[in-house]
Design a protein around this motif. Sequence first.
Motif, PDB file in Angstrom:
ATOM      1  N   THR A  45       0.826  -1.206   0.000  1.00  0.00           N
ATOM      2  CA  THR A  45       0.000   0.000   0.000  1.00  0.00           C
ATOM      3  C   THR A  45       0.863   1.258   0.000  1.00  0.00           C
ATOM      4  O   THR A  45       0.518   2.255  -0.651  1.00  0.00           O
ATOM      5  CB  THR A  45      -0.932  -0.007   1.225  1.00  0.00           C
ATOM      6  OG1 THR A  45      -0.163  -0.226   2.417  1.00  0.00           O
ATOM      7  CG2 THR A  45      -1.972  -1.108   1.103  1.00  0.00           C
ATOM      8  N   ASN A  48       2.157   1.736  -3.511  1.00  0.00           N
ATOM      9  CA  ASN A  48       1.098   2.231  -4.402  1.00  0.00           C
ATOM     10  C   ASN A  48       0.883   3.724  -4.227  1.00  0.00           C
ATOM     11  O   ASN A  48       0.731   4.460  -5.213  1.00  0.00           O
ATOM     12  CB  ASN A  48      -0.203   1.480  -4.127  1.00  0.00           C
ATOM     13  CG  ASN A  48      -0.244   0.122  -4.786  1.00  0.00           C
ATOM     14  OD1 ASN A  48       0.385  -0.094  -5.822  1.00  0.00           O
ATOM     15  ND2 ASN A  48      -0.981  -0.814  -4.202  1.00  0.00           N
ATOM     16  N   ASN A 150      -5.280  -6.637  -6.346  1.00  0.00           N
ATOM     17  CA  ASN A 150      -5.361  -5.834  -5.123  1.00  0.00           C
ATOM     18  C   ASN A 150      -6.677  -5.998  -4.373  1.00  0.00           C
ATOM     19  O   ASN A 150      -6.754  -5.730  -3.180  1.00  0.00           O
ATOM     20  CB  ASN A 150      -5.161  -4.351  -5.462  1.00  0.00           C
ATOM     21  CG  ASN A 150      -3.745  -4.047  -5.901  1.00  0.00           C
ATOM     22  OD1 ASN A 150      -2.810  -4.737  -5.522  1.00  0.00           O
ATOM     23  ND2 ASN A 150      -3.577  -3.021  -6.725  1.00  0.00           N
ATOM     24  N   SER A 164      -7.492  -3.697  -0.762  1.00  0.00           N
ATOM     25  CA  SER A 164      -7.732  -2.829  -1.919  1.00  0.00           C
ATOM     26  C   SER A 164      -6.402  -2.192  -2.290  1.00  0.00           C
ATOM     27  O   SER A 164      -5.356  -2.531  -1.733  1.00  0.00           O
ATOM     28  CB  SER A 164      -8.788  -1.767  -1.602  1.00  0.00           C
ATOM     29  OG  SER A 164      -8.320  -0.888  -0.599  1.00  0.00           O
ATOM     30  N   THR A 165      -6.420  -1.275  -3.221  1.00  0.00           N
ATOM     31  CA  THR A 165      -5.179  -0.680  -3.705  1.00  0.00           C
ATOM     32  C   THR A 165      -4.393   0.003  -2.594  1.00  0.00           C
ATOM     33  O   THR A 165      -3.165  -0.107  -2.517  1.00  0.00           O
ATOM     34  CB  THR A 165      -5.474   0.337  -4.817  1.00  0.00           C
ATOM     35  OG1 THR A 165      -6.211  -0.312  -5.850  1.00  0.00           O
ATOM     36  CG2 THR A 165      -4.184   0.895  -5.402  1.00  0.00           C
ATOM     37  N   TYR A 166      -5.085   0.695  -1.682  1.00  0.00           N
ATOM     38  CA  TYR A 166      -4.396   1.474  -0.664  1.00  0.00           C
ATOM     39  C   TYR A 166      -4.686   1.029   0.768  1.00  0.00           C
ATOM     40  O   TYR A 166      -4.178   1.655   1.706  1.00  0.00           O
ATOM     41  CB  TYR A 166      -4.779   2.954  -0.791  1.00  0.00           C
ATOM     42  CG  TYR A 166      -4.567   3.532  -2.166  1.00  0.00           C
ATOM     43  CD1 TYR A 166      -3.285   3.686  -2.695  1.00  0.00           C
ATOM     44  CD2 TYR A 166      -5.645   3.910  -2.958  1.00  0.00           C
ATOM     45  CE1 TYR A 166      -3.094   4.206  -3.970  1.00  0.00           C
ATOM     46  CE2 TYR A 166      -5.461   4.436  -4.230  1.00  0.00           C
ATOM     47  CZ  TYR A 166      -4.183   4.579  -4.732  1.00  0.00           C
ATOM     48  OH  TYR A 166      -4.000   5.096  -5.990  1.00  0.00           O
TER      49      TYR A 166
END
Length: 354
Positions: A45, A48, A150, A164-166
Amino acid sequence: YFLVVFCLIAPPIEFRRSGLTIEYILSGHLGSENIDFISYHIRRTTANVVFHSLLPVSYYGILIILHFISPDHYRFNPWKGGFYWDVYFYITSSITLLSTTLGYYWSWSNWQYHPIAINLKQFDPRWQVVASSVNNEFRRIEKFSSGELNFCTYVTNSWILTTSTYTLLIAHKHDAKLSIIESQTYQITIDSPTAVQKLSIRVKSAQRGKCNFVITLNSEKYQELTTILEESIENMRNVVIQETLSDKFLVAFKEQVMRNDRYVIPENGPTPEQCIGCLVKSADVKLLKLCGEAREGHCENCYCKPMWCIDCMGKWFACRQDQRRIETWLSSKAPCPTCRATFCVLDVCSVENS
């Protein structure tokens, strides 16, 4: 450029297969998800956030490089682009600087200021203890997993995790109540030739102050999720959950088998044993060539004794078919799971005692 940026943020299948993802490129720095799950997602994370913040300002830098490399072909120079390009540069540079500073701040004191570590402190002030518990359970085979890249959901013996992505959100399984809040059906998808139903399930902690979140799940995974949760999921809105493709085929398969001739076990014959596929039910079907004369067609005589239940035989038959041509399944053939003799649905007989 913007198309490439979009593909880097939300990689399509082609990018994933080519290894053009942050997770693959930085795999040496991120470590292994299976071995150290929490540490992997803390680093992922952070990477990203920093990498995505570089994308806007990199566009400005690429234009400058192209202009200096070939000024005849790329005459536009952002340095002389005017007020709006100056504003763009200062804003994007500030975003990159802030994101890099944030990533550096998160990494202080063994990542204790990272949002994932702060989230784990809800369960124990010593967040490394919780991380160790999650890592140990994630290494085990018996866990539920759904999603890809992700956006994934995992359920272990004690934890419900969604990525998730973050972010990485976590809830204690025995402290959480799950309820279906929404259902969406997509008629056309890349991964399936049939309509796909997506369920939105709210994960709510019984204790105040704990993290609540929503997971998205393919309806085909719903039964597997309820099995590992060891309790039912609330469905107060009476959302109709579609049957999986295998379940629908299994119903049609059983109906056809019930219309076929029966196989009667001889008086002194051995009693069928447990199904060697599931080891739960008794073997209740046998393959006999009934679809034509002995030497006609592609089907063959099978001399195996009853060794499979009708559910396992139906699932075996379905998995041997062309998954893109569902309409041909009932009229197709498959090899016997034991001796590999070719058979069709008409050759499957239910077993009866004499």
